[in-house]
Motif scaffolding. Structure first.
Motif, short mmCIF file in Angstrom:
data_model
loop_
_atom_site.label_atom_id
_atom_site.label_comp_id
_atom_site.label_asym_id
_atom_site.label_seq_id
_atom_site.Cartn_x
_atom_site.Cartn_y
_atom_site.Cartn_z
N CYS A 167 0.82 -1.21 0.00
CA CYS A 167 0.00 0.00 0.00
C CYS A 167 0.85 1.26 0.00
O CYS A 167 2.02 1.26 0.41
CB CYS A 167 -0.90 0.02 1.24
N ALA A 168 0.24 2.34 -0.45
CA ALA A 168 0.79 3.66 -0.17
C ALA A 168 0.58 3.94 1.31
O ALA A 168 -0.40 3.48 1.91
CB ALA A 168 0.10 4.72 -1.02
N ILE A 169 1.51 4.67 1.92
CA ILE A 169 1.42 4.95 3.36
C ILE A 169 1.66 6.43 3.60
O ILE A 169 2.68 6.97 3.19
CB ILE A 169 2.44 4.13 4.17
N ALA A 170 0.69 7.07 4.25
CA ALA A 170 0.87 8.44 4.75
C ALA A 170 1.07 8.30 6.25
O ALA A 170 0.10 8.13 7.00
CB ALA A 170 -0.34 9.30 4.43
N THR A 171 2.31 8.34 6.70
CA THR A 171 2.60 8.02 8.09
C THR A 171 2.15 9.12 9.06
O THR A 171 1.85 8.84 10.22
CB THR A 171 4.11 7.81 8.30
N VAL A 172 2.18 10.39 8.62
CA VAL A 172 1.94 11.54 9.49
C VAL A 172 2.87 11.46 10.71
O VAL A 172 2.52 11.90 11.81
CB VAL A 172 0.46 11.67 9.91
N ASP A 173 4.06 10.90 10.52
CA ASP A 173 5.04 10.81 11.61
C ASP A 173 5.80 12.13 11.73
O ASP A 173 5.46 13.13 11.08
CB ASP A 173 5.97 9.62 11.40
N ASP A 174 6.84 12.16 12.57
CA ASP A 174 7.56 13.41 12.79
C ASP A 174 8.15 13.97 11.50
O ASP A 174 8.22 15.18 11.32
CB ASP A 174 8.67 13.19 13.82
N ASP A 223 -2.84 -8.21 1.76
CA ASP A 223 -2.40 -7.60 0.49
C ASP A 223 -3.18 -6.31 0.31
O ASP A 223 -4.39 -6.32 0.08
CB ASP A 223 -2.66 -8.55 -0.67
N ALA A 224 -2.49 -5.18 0.42
CA ALA A 224 -3.15 -3.88 0.37
C ALA A 224 -2.81 -3.11 -0.89
O ALA A 224 -2.85 -1.87 -0.90
CB ALA A 224 -2.75 -3.07 1.61
N SER A 225 -2.52 -3.82 -1.95
CA SER A 225 -2.21 -3.15 -3.23
C SER A 225 -3.38 -2.28 -3.66
O SER A 225 -4.55 -2.68 -3.55
CB SER A 225 -1.93 -4.20 -4.30
N GLY A 226 -3.08 -1.07 -4.15
CA GLY A 226 -4.12 -0.14 -4.59
C GLY A 226 -4.79 0.60 -3.47
O GLY A 226 -5.80 1.28 -3.68
N LYS A 227 -4.23 0.50 -2.27
CA LYS A 227 -4.85 1.14 -1.10
C LYS A 227 -3.89 2.12 -0.44
O LYS A 227 -2.69 2.11 -0.70
CB LYS A 227 -5.32 0.06 -0.12
N LEU A 228 -4.46 2.97 0.41
CA LEU A 228 -3.70 3.95 1.17
C LEU A 228 -3.86 3.66 2.65
O LEU A 228 -4.99 3.55 3.14
CB LEU A 228 -4.19 5.37 0.86
N ALA A 229 -2.76 3.56 3.37
CA ALA A 229 -2.79 3.40 4.82
C ALA A 229 -2.56 4.75 5.48
O ALA A 229 -1.63 5.48 5.12
CB ALA A 229 -1.74 2.41 5.29
N TRP A 250 -7.60 2.57 3.06
CA TRP A 250 -8.59 3.12 2.13
C TRP A 250 -8.35 2.55 0.75
O TRP A 250 -7.23 2.60 0.23
CB TRP A 250 -8.47 4.65 2.08
N ASP A 251 -9.40 2.00 0.12
CA ASP A 251 -9.29 1.41 -1.21
C ASP A 251 -9.43 2.51 -2.26
O ASP A 251 -10.49 3.11 -2.42
CB ASP A 251 -10.39 0.36 -1.40
N LEU A 252 -8.33 2.77 -2.97
CA LEU A 252 -8.32 3.82 -4.00
C LEU A 252 -8.29 3.24 -5.41
O LEU A 252 -7.97 3.95 -6.36
CB LEU A 252 -7.10 4.75 -3.79
#
Length: 452
Positions: free
Chosen positions: A9-16, A52-58, A387-389
């Motif tokens: 998956c794509a990951i938007a961590t919103v980390d530091d 398997d989270a291909s095509g999704k955003l975490a 999120w399934d994109l």
């Protein structure tokens, strides 16, 4: 401990560092995140479950900073009213809520939040009819059943119409009884430990329904017991006029004079703040629960979110009561926050990534949980929204965060709270939505029949 890997998956961590990964992995070991990175999960992690989270955003699980769950039973009332008109119309209806009402509404409302990607929610409950039982305990049980993390606020009103307030006298409480109930709620339900599922905050309802004495004594109690403070503030012009006429100062100054600003406080709405007040919010670290849909529904205005962020104040998102936001789904508020900010101040007023931060990291900061919630980092709690994109509605939008914020609104595909799956393939796994809907409809009809 069970190990789960989420891969591809794509990951938007919103980390530091605000890292974003085009195709990566998350490893969850029990209730904590133990790995986040590019590509497949390292072979050292022997997964009990692989997703398997291909095509999704975490993203981190979303955090709802302001709600009134009991109001799910009165959606659709006072459709064209201002806030004060709406309250006057609904107070007599809410006077008839009881434990059955709160059980049905809390389960329905928290289920809707879960399906919209929310892993942590607060609730501001402030009506306690004498016949109704322990309503705070009822909604805490509902949160456990649905599976979300929960920060209920013990609200209160002691300033009835006869004393110059807005609520009917029949639904306000005695100040000493309120303070006793607040202390008991902390004793019974508050969990200060890391990874807590339930924490209590204290929340006198608003300047027009609460005495100065209750505000001051509640703050003293909360700080003595180490819990957070919450209330409504600066939501409408009517409230501003009320404070000027009754107290001789604007709403924020009224709170400031009572010692109610600080990094252990978050305030709902804050629509009507001037530049000096916005700076004061940032200087004190006082948080804001921004409720764009509710503010629009009641015609209250648009909060100065870009200015608050620039000042350094944490700004989370809230759906507010379902009687002033009939959707009650948190992912909707990302788009609402974006479009209202841009409508007021131009297309650079707020970005898609800032909106995601409001819904995650800032919300966690408002609730005092930013050390372990609101970001996908090693050591953080395993609260994840997927999120399934891959749907037609997102096709061709290369930026997954922008797609989530501006694309078609969809239920979350997978929701994990503390390593436990709550929503899977877009469907709630912890309760039957048809049963929730039937229970809610029954309670709504019952309140309507009892209404004066």
């Amino acid at each position: 401990m069970s190990i789960t890997t989420i891969e591809g998956c794509a990951i938007a961590t919103v980390d530091d560092a605000r890292r974003e990964i085009a195709a990566g992995h998350l490893v969850l070991d029990g209730d904590r995140i133990v790995a986040v990175g590019e590509g497949p999960a390292p072979v050292q992690w022997k997964a009990d479950h692989r997703i398997d989270a291909s095509g999704k955003l975490a993203t981190p699980g979303l955090v709802n900073c302001h709600h009134h769950l009991y109001q799910w039973a009165t959606r659709g009332y006072a459709q064209d009213a201002t806030l004060f008109e709406w309250l006057v119309a609904l107070y007599p209806v809410w006077a008839n809520i009881d434990d059955a009402t709160v059980a049905a509404t809390a389960r329905a409302g928290l289920a809707a939040l879960a399906r919209s990607g929310c892993t942590t929610s607060t609730d501001h409950h402030y009506i306690f009819p004498r016949h109704a039982g322990d309503l705070l305990a009822v909604e805490i049980d509902a949160a456990r059943a649905i599976g979300v993390r929960f920060h209920p606020c013990r609200g209160a009103m002691d300033l009835g119409v006869s004393a110059g307030g807005l609520p009917p006298d029949a639904i306000v409480e005695d100040r000493d009884a309120i303070l006793t109930a607040c202390a008991e709620a902390i004793d019974r339900h508050h969990d200060p430990s890391p990874g807590a599922r339930v924490r209590i905050a204290l929340a006198p309802t608003s300047p027009f329904s609460v005495s100065r004495e209750l505000m001051v004594e509640t703050a003293e109690l909360a700080r003595r017991r180490g819990v957070r403070l919450h209330t409504h503030l600066a939501e409408t012009d009517d409230e501003e006029r009320f404070c000027l006429e009754r107290f001789g100062v604007r709403p924020l100054q009224y709170l400031d004079d009572m010692g109610w600003l600080g990094d252990d406080v978050w305030l709902a709405h804050c629509v009507h703040l001037n530049a000096d007040e916005t700076a004061r919010m940032g200087a004190t670290g006082t948080g804001v629960a921004h409720c764009p849909t509710s503010n629009g529904r009641l015609g209250a205005g648009i909060a100065p979110v870009p200015a608050l962020l620039a000042a350094g104040a944490p700004v989370g998102l809230g759906v507010d009561g379902a009687a002033s936001n009939e959707s009650g789904e948190l992912v909707d508020e990302l788009r609402a926050a974006l479009v209202l900010a841009r409508a007021k101040a131009g297309p650079r007023a707020l970005t898609a990534r800032q909106a995601l931060e409001l819904a995650t990291r800032h919300g966690a900061r408002c609730l005092g949980r930013d050390d372990e919630l609101g970001h996908l980092s090693v050591g953080a709690l395993a609260d994840v929204a997927l999120w399934d994109l891959s749907d037609l509605g997102y096709a061709g939008i290369a930026d997954p965060v922008f797609a989530l914020a501006f694309g078609p609104l969809r239920p979350v595909d997978l929701l994990v709270v503390g390593g436990e799956v709550i929503v899977e393939d877009g469907e709630l796994r912890t309760a039957d939505p048809l049963t929730l809907a039937a229970d809610l409809a029954r309670e709504s009809r019952r309140l309507a029949k009892a209404a004066p």
